[in-house]
Design a protein around this motif. Structure first.
Motif, PDB file in Angstrom:
ATOM      1  N   HIS A 195       0.838  -1.203   0.000  1.00  0.00           N
ATOM      2  CA  HIS A 195       0.000   0.000   0.000  1.00  0.00           C
ATOM      3  C   HIS A 195       0.870   1.249   0.000  1.00  0.00           C
ATOM      4  O   HIS A 195       0.573   2.238  -0.689  1.00  0.00           O
ATOM      5  N   HIS A 196       1.952   1.202   0.752  1.00  0.00           N
ATOM      6  CA  HIS A 196       2.934   2.294   0.733  1.00  0.00           C
ATOM      7  C   HIS A 196       4.223   1.828   1.418  1.00  0.00           C
ATOM      8  O   HIS A 196       4.204   0.879   2.194  1.00  0.00           O
ATOM      9  N   LYS A 203       3.785   5.686  -2.428  1.00  0.00           N
ATOM     10  CA  LYS A 203       2.453   5.074  -2.418  1.00  0.00           C
ATOM     11  C   LYS A 203       1.960   4.909  -3.855  1.00  0.00           C
ATOM     12  O   LYS A 203       1.764   5.907  -4.545  1.00  0.00           O
ATOM     13  N   PRO A 204       1.773   3.651  -4.305  1.00  0.00           N
ATOM     14  CA  PRO A 204       2.095   2.386  -3.631  1.00  0.00           C
ATOM     15  C   PRO A 204       3.585   2.094  -3.685  1.00  0.00           C
ATOM     16  O   PRO A 204       4.336   2.777  -4.382  1.00  0.00           O
ATOM     17  N   ARG A 245      -0.786  -2.908   4.094  1.00  0.00           N
ATOM     18  CA  ARG A 245      -1.145  -4.015   3.204  1.00  0.00           C
ATOM     19  C   ARG A 245       0.079  -4.388   2.383  1.00  0.00           C
ATOM     20  O   ARG A 245       0.740  -3.530   1.819  1.00  0.00           O
TER      21      ARG A 245
END
Length: 206
Positions: free
Chosen positions: A93-94, A121-122, A148
């Protein structure tokens, strides 16, 4: 290279042995192969061949795996001593944390992996090297705290796409430049996997 040729010959020979086209197999199973394949099998050791039972062994062992085990011990790719390269494509996600930016390349170097990490991000991490080392890398980073983290895909290759492991991408709190990620992958010859690791193919399917 000569090592890679021996590796390929061994895999072919194992497939010929482990996947007979008829059942039940005859009591005497004759290998029809090239000289290179026969030589590769002799290099495995006579005792191992004497104990080999084609059909029964094929039911419990994947011929592709057998070939890899042989090659991992008897061939080199010139970069890490591996016969084949496992490559993993990771999406996050990042990636902002300074600790992760420091520990990701340190871990890759420790495990003799090449590839790159694109922060922001990402975030993206692509690593390649010995299969066991890639597994250790993934197992380690999965234990870290992430909003994530997804291993999008893995693949095997005859050679590495990268010479070393590099850090790139955006600074803390900034969006990643997907065009730059695509460019890096295309220059390495793995651009066809960009949509998969970026999750674009998943969006299109929906």
């Amino acid at each position: 290279s000569a090592a890679r040729a021996r590796c390929t010959a061994a895999r072919v020979a194992w497939l010929q042995l482990a996947a007979p086209l008829f059942y039940p197999p005859p009591s005497t199973f004759r290998l029809q192969s090239t000289h290179a394949s026969a030589q590769a099998l002799r290099n495995l050791g006579k005792s191992r061949l004497d104990a080999f039972r084609p059909w029964g062994y094929a039911k419990s062992q994947d011929a592709r795996t057998i070939g890899r085990r042989y090659c991992s011990k008897n061939a080199t790719d010139g970069a890490s001593g591996d016969s084949f390269v496992r490559r993993a494509y990771v999406w996050s996600h990042h990636i902002y944390a300074k600790k992760k930016k420091r520990e990701i390349p340190e871990l890759a170097k420790k495990l003799q992996l090449s590839g790159f990490c694109s922060t922001g991000k990402p975030g993206f991490i692509i690593v390649e090297g010995a299969e066991e080392n890639v597994k250790r890398f993934l197992g380690t980073i999965k234990r870290w705290p992430w909003q994530r983290l997804i291993v999008r895909s893995q693949e095997d290759s005859d050679e590495r796409a990268f010479d070393s492991f590099k850090m790139t991408g955006a600074g803390g709190g900034e969006k990643n430049d997907l065009r730059e990620v695509r460019r890096i992958m295309e220059e390495a010859g793995i651009g066809d996997n960009f949509e998969t690791v970026a999750g674009i193919s998943d969006i299109r399917q929906k």
